[in-house]
Scaffold this motif. Structure first.
Motif, mmCIF file in Angstrom:
data_model
loop_
_atom_site.group_PDB
_atom_site.id
_atom_site.type_symbol
_atom_site.label_atom_id
_atom_site.label_comp_id
_atom_site.label_asym_id
_atom_site.label_seq_id
_atom_site.Cartn_x
_atom_site.Cartn_y
_atom_site.Cartn_z
ATOM 1 N N UNK A 1 -34.237 54.655 -74.405
ATOM 2 C CA UNK A 1 -35.296 55.659 -74.544
ATOM 3 C C UNK A 1 -36.243 55.280 -75.674
ATOM 4 N N UNK A 2 -37.409 55.920 -75.660
ATOM 5 C CA UNK A 2 -38.337 55.787 -76.780
ATOM 6 C C UNK A 2 -37.722 56.515 -77.973
ATOM 7 N N UNK B 1 -46.165 36.598 -62.975
ATOM 8 C CA UNK B 1 -45.496 35.883 -64.066
ATOM 9 C C UNK B 1 -46.414 35.933 -65.274
ATOM 10 N N UNK B 2 -46.293 37.028 -66.010
ATOM 11 C CA UNK B 2 -47.109 37.237 -67.203
ATOM 12 C C UNK B 2 -46.384 38.167 -68.155
ATOM 13 N N UNK B 3 -46.898 38.252 -69.344
ATOM 14 C CA UNK B 3 -46.349 39.111 -70.384
ATOM 15 C C UNK B 3 -46.787 40.542 -70.109
ATOM 16 N N UNK B 4 -45.830 41.458 -69.924
ATOM 17 C CA UNK B 4 -46.223 42.824 -69.596
ATOM 18 C C UNK B 4 -46.976 43.515 -70.728
ATOM 19 N N UNK B 5 -46.915 42.975 -71.940
ATOM 20 C CA UNK B 5 -47.738 43.519 -73.020
ATOM 21 C C UNK B 5 -49.221 43.241 -72.775
ATOM 22 N N UNK C 1 -34.893 49.830 -76.839
ATOM 23 C CA UNK C 1 -35.782 50.803 -77.479
ATOM 24 C C UNK C 1 -36.879 50.168 -78.338
ATOM 25 N N UNK C 2 -36.578 49.071 -79.033
ATOM 26 C CA UNK C 2 -37.621 48.469 -79.864
ATOM 27 C C UNK C 2 -38.775 47.950 -79.005
ATOM 28 N N UNK C 3 -38.491 47.420 -77.836
ATOM 29 C CA UNK C 3 -39.546 46.955 -76.930
ATOM 30 C C UNK C 3 -40.289 48.152 -76.357
ATOM 31 N N UNK C 4 -39.559 49.181 -76.003
ATOM 32 C CA UNK C 4 -40.208 50.376 -75.463
ATOM 33 C C UNK C 4 -41.140 50.995 -76.499
ATOM 34 N N UNK C 5 -40.672 51.072 -77.740
ATOM 35 C CA UNK C 5 -41.528 51.624 -78.794
ATOM 36 C C UNK C 5 -42.768 50.765 -79.007
ATOM 37 N N UNK C 6 -42.615 49.443 -78.887
ATOM 38 C CA UNK C 6 -43.782 48.552 -78.999
ATOM 39 C C UNK C 6 -44.754 48.767 -77.842
ATOM 40 N N UNK C 7 -44.239 49.148 -76.670
ATOM 41 C CA UNK C 7 -45.083 49.374 -75.496
ATOM 42 C C UNK C 7 -45.735 50.758 -75.486
ATOM 43 N N UNK C 8 -45.204 51.692 -76.236
ATOM 44 C CA UNK C 8 -45.695 53.072 -76.180
ATOM 45 C C UNK C 8 -47.195 53.206 -76.419
#
Length: 187
Positions: free
Chosen positions: A159-160, A113-117, A133-140
């Motif tokens: 997708x990214x 239970x944590x923030x995957x970032x 996609x906006x979350x995926x791009x932030x994770x890239x």
């Protein structure tokens, strides 16, 4: 009579608690801009086949919700390790309930239970996501920085915007699921 009054107050309190939890959960999703959508059971086999897991795989599901993907995978390859990451309390509780209901060997499935970032993903061999996609791009940038060479990422429907997948797979259409697609990336 007193017992019925206590029981009715208890039921009302539970309803208020559940309603307040749902409101807080919805506000948290809106704030984070992370969808709370379940992966359809009908898609799990195709996702599993695409991931091509092995006995020594270490699979992460970011935003794992109720953990259905990880429990499904763990039944097919119980030797692998499965980690769900979700900081939503509602998801965490649903995951724990689902773990109890999946009485088969699920000792290899856990939720953080944590923030995957903020989570360390460097040990992942496979990552599954169902994120906008906006979350995926932030994770890239995090993926580029942390993931070891050869780590595979499979995304359902999103997708990214700045990275090209190595493969796109159209999923079988079910009666209401249209245009489902898997995007496969290698880091």
């Amino acid at each position: 009579m007193i017992f019925l009054n206590i029981l009715s107050w208890l039921v009302v309190t539970i309803y208020i608690g559940v309603f307040a939890s749902i409101i807080l959960w919805a506000l948290r999703i809106f704030e984070k801009k992370v969808p709370f959508s379940f992966v359809p059971y009908s898609k799990l086999e195709e996702i599993f086949q695409t991931l091509d897991l092995k006995k020594d795989s270490r699979v992460y599901d970011l935003g794992c919700r109720d953990g259905r993907t990880l429990f499904y995978f763990s039944k097919l390859i119980p030797e692998a390790k499965y980690i769900g990451i979700d900081d939503n309390l509602f998801s965490f509780i649903m995951f724990k309930v689902n773990k109890i209901l999946n009485r088969t060997k699920v000792g290899n499935v856990l939720i953080l239970r944590e923030d995957f970032f903020e989570s360390d993903l460097s040990s992942a061999s496979h990552i599954f996501v169902h994120l906008y996609p906006n979350i995926m791009d932030d994770l890239l940038p995090k993926f580029d920085r942390e993931l070891k060479r050869g780590t595979q990422l499979v995304s359902l429907n999103f997708h990214f915007t700045t990275k090209t997948p190595i493969k796109e797979i159209e999923l079988k259409k079910m009666h209401r699921n249209l245009n489902d697609k898997l995007y496969v990336y290698e880091f």
